[in-house]
Write a protein that holds these residues in place. Structure first.
Motif, mmCIF file in Angstrom:
data_model
loop_
_atom_site.group_PDB
_atom_site.id
_atom_site.type_symbol
_atom_site.label_atom_id
_atom_site.label_comp_id
_atom_site.label_asym_id
_atom_site.label_seq_id
_atom_site.Cartn_x
_atom_site.Cartn_y
_atom_site.Cartn_z
ATOM 1 N N GLY A 1 3.791 9.829 -2.475
ATOM 2 C CA GLY A 1 3.163 8.625 -3.017
ATOM 3 C C GLY A 1 3.977 7.379 -2.723
ATOM 4 O O GLY A 1 3.425 6.323 -2.373
ATOM 5 N N LEU B 1 3.656 6.466 0.859
ATOM 6 C CA LEU B 1 2.378 5.784 1.065
ATOM 7 C C LEU B 1 2.496 4.311 0.702
ATOM 8 O O LEU B 1 1.947 3.439 1.387
ATOM 9 C CB LEU B 1 1.289 6.447 0.233
ATOM 10 N N TYR C 1 1.355 3.958 -9.747
ATOM 11 C CA TYR C 1 1.520 5.378 -9.413
ATOM 12 C C TYR C 1 1.498 6.201 -10.689
ATOM 13 O O TYR C 1 2.229 5.916 -11.644
ATOM 14 C CB TYR C 1 2.837 5.610 -8.675
ATOM 15 N N ASP D 1 -3.526 3.613 -8.655
ATOM 16 C CA ASP D 1 -3.896 3.646 -7.239
ATOM 17 C C ASP D 1 -3.505 4.950 -6.566
ATOM 18 O O ASP D 1 -4.085 5.330 -5.545
ATOM 19 C CB ASP D 1 -3.219 2.487 -6.503
ATOM 20 N N ILE D 2 -2.503 5.608 -7.090
ATOM 21 C CA ILE D 2 -1.980 6.864 -6.530
ATOM 22 C C ILE D 2 -1.738 7.821 -7.687
ATOM 23 O O ILE D 2 -1.176 7.444 -8.713
ATOM 24 C CB ILE D 2 -0.661 6.632 -5.758
ATOM 25 N N HIS E 1 -0.452 12.007 -8.445
ATOM 26 C CA HIS E 1 -0.128 13.349 -7.955
ATOM 27 C C HIS E 1 -0.477 14.384 -9.018
ATOM 28 O O HIS E 1 -0.464 14.103 -10.215
ATOM 29 C CB HIS E 1 1.342 13.466 -7.526
ATOM 30 N N ILE F 1 -2.057 14.886 -3.758
ATOM 31 C CA ILE F 1 -2.009 13.470 -4.111
ATOM 32 C C ILE F 1 -3.375 12.840 -3.857
ATOM 33 O O ILE F 1 -4.038 13.148 -2.859
ATOM 34 C CB ILE F 1 -0.895 12.763 -3.314
ATOM 35 N N VAL G 1 -5.663 9.062 -3.843
ATOM 36 C CA VAL G 1 -5.427 7.631 -3.659
ATOM 37 C C VAL G 1 -6.747 6.868 -3.592
ATOM 38 O O VAL G 1 -7.814 7.437 -3.379
ATOM 39 C CB VAL G 1 -4.630 7.366 -2.350
ATOM 40 N N LEU H 1 -5.647 3.092 0.550
ATOM 41 C CA LEU H 1 -4.472 3.887 0.893
ATOM 42 C C LEU H 1 -4.817 5.139 1.690
ATOM 43 O O LEU H 1 -3.931 5.807 2.216
ATOM 44 C CB LEU H 1 -3.727 4.294 -0.391
#
Length: 498
Positions: free
Chosen positions: A138, A141, A236, A257-258, A260, A281, A283, A287
């Motif tokens: 992440g 990214l 994240y 936005d991200i 896991h 993950i 997104v 992304l």
């Protein structure tokens, strides 16, 4: 219990190999041993008994309650093991041609679609091998995203709360970012006043677990999202605690936005002893071009691996990810179907049930309803009776329970972090609560009993500091008296007998 080397007797074997008349292979001098390996010599029955005895001493989720906070040590349904052992899954080679791997590719694609729906984000990569690698992926990214926008040199900071998992700051460092800490307010939320002064054009993003390691859902999540997105930074989500909110709320809807996943925690996977894990993950659209390759995509009625993604960060591990984990997690999710929400609802119910029974005997740092786990403090026991949280954990072993996580999160003195999960019955929770209450009473009436615990385990209290600083992970022949005839000639004779 004797070590396997202490049980060794010259010439004994657990197996034998047929004699052959093949020529001996030439071994290069640099690879040739100067002496035979010093291996234990033991019969098959004694070998089986030795390792069975070791297994009997091992505590796991299949032998008892395992309330390890933040680890989600839940029951792993046996049907998952049957499914993952189907020949078409079990015997598939990672380099198998796509035409002969359609079932596996379809399973991965469908798992991606399910995970995307669970967190409310459109694109998923299954490749990261564990939650920690998902974190690193992440952050990579983020780097690729900001570099593509020409902001890579400007945005060098990642904000992390003081309740974060230890892997978060480690991942930040590995990704080449600078760590910025933010405090927790008196209600257990991110301190918004402290946060506002630390977010700006230099900020790349926030790493946040919600609910946090305190087991509390952050009440200011919408304002947190606004602060970071207005600064042009990314959000994240550490999915370690996703077990609390599946089907109830979605991180993508919070503004993350991200995200896991820890497949081995949230969606069942035997993960004691360090593995295996799975850290996919998810997104947002902007992304997606940077996700690892190959991507599992659907092409009409078929499925394939797509490599042609110029902005991709590349591979983060070999092949497409830990496939056996995918099969188990897919089976687990499909077994719930639309009722997956109940998994989280029951985990939250169980945690609050335990919390209500224990909060008076132990201190509750943040007096709120918890999510799937909660944190107590043993500081009153330490202050009044000299009994530490470590003493409580050791004594709990005498009652037949695995201790919870202790001394974490770091902001809570003498912390006890308890996660019952949704798979435990009310009777088990009651028995655990009674044990914890009994220990609190013992701390008052007989503190020495706790300080010397455990009393009924195969080993008493160990010197953990010494073990950490001076681990002994091999048998040191030079430090043990030879049990039989002196050393090397016996070993040579035994090896000739082999």
């Amino acid at each position: 219990m004797k070590l396997i080397y202490e049980k060794s007797e010259p010439g004994r074997r657990a197996s034998s190999l047929p004699k052959h008349d093949l020529p001996a292979p030439e071994i290069p001098d640099e690879l040739r041993r100067s002496s035979p390996p010093r291996l234990p010599e033991i019969s098959e029955p004694e070998l089986v008994r030795h390792f069975t005895a070791l297994a009997d001493r091992t505590f796991g989720v299949d032998t008892g309650f395992y309330p390890l906070g933040s680890c989600t040590m839940k029951h792993n349904p046996r049907v998952n093991e049957r499914v993952v052992s189907l020949p078409g899954f079990r015997d598939l080679h990672p380099l198998q041609e796509e035409d002969a791997s359609q079932g596996a590719l379809e399973l991965m694609w469908r798992l991606q679609e399910i995970l995307a729906e669970i967190v409310g984000l459109p694109a998923v990569s299954l490749q990261p091998a564990a939650g920690s690698q998902g974190e690193l992926t992440g952050l990579l990214l983020m780097r690729a995203y900001f570099a593509d926008r020409g902001e890579g040199e400007q945005r060098r900071e990642i904000v992390i709360p003081d309740t974060a998992h230890g892997t978060n700051p480690a991942s930040v460092t590995m990704a080449g970012y600078e760590l910025v800490g933010v405090k927790t307010d008196p209600r257990g939320n991110v301190d918004l006043d402290d946060l506002r002064g630390k977010v700006g054009p230099q900020t790349a993003g926030l790493m946040l677990t919600n609910p946090s390691t305190l087991g509390l859902f952050d009440e200011g999540i919408e304002e947190i999202t606004r602060i970071f997105h207005e600064a042009g930074a990314l959000m994240y989500y550490d999915g370690a605690n996703l077990n609390a909110i599946c089907g109830i709320s979605r991180p993508g809807d919070f503004g993350f936005d991200i995200v896991h996943f820890n497949l081995h925690k949230t969606f069942s996977q035997p993960h004691g002893g360090g593995g295996p894990g799975g850290g996919p993950i998810a997104v947002r659209e902007r992304l997606e071009p940077f996700l690892p390759v190959p991507a599992v995509v659907r092409d009409g009625e078929a499925f394939r691996l797509e490599y042609e993604r110029p902005k991709s960060i590349g591979k983060v591990r070999g092949f497409c990810g830990p496939f056996g984990v995918f099969v188990r997690s897919y089976a687990y999710i499909r077994s719930f179907g639309p009722a997956l929400k109940e998994m989280s609802e029951v985990s939250v119910l169980n945690a609050n049930y335990l919390l209500a029974q224990l909060k008076d005997a132990y201190e509750l740092p943040f007096d709120r309803l918890c999510m799937h786990e909660f944190v107590l403090s043993g500081r009153r026991l330490k202050r009044e009776h000299g009994v530490t949280t470590l003493d409580v954990a050791k004594r709990l072993m005498d009652y037949g329970f695995h201790p919870p996580t202790i001394y974490f999160p770091l902001i809570v003195p003498e912390a006890l972090m308890i996660e019952p999960t949704e798979t435990e019955a009310k009777e088990t929770l009651d028995a655990f609560a009674e044990a914890m209450l009994s220990i609190a009473r013992e701390a008052t009436e007989a503190p020495e009993l706790l300080k010397e615990a455990p009393h009924v385990r195969p080993l008493k209290r160990l010197d953990e500091v010494r073990a950490a600083k001076n681990p002994i992970v091999r048998y040191r022949f030079e430090e043990h008296e030879e049990q039989h005839a002196a050393g090397e000639p016996r070993q040579l004779e035994a090896q000739k007998g082999a």
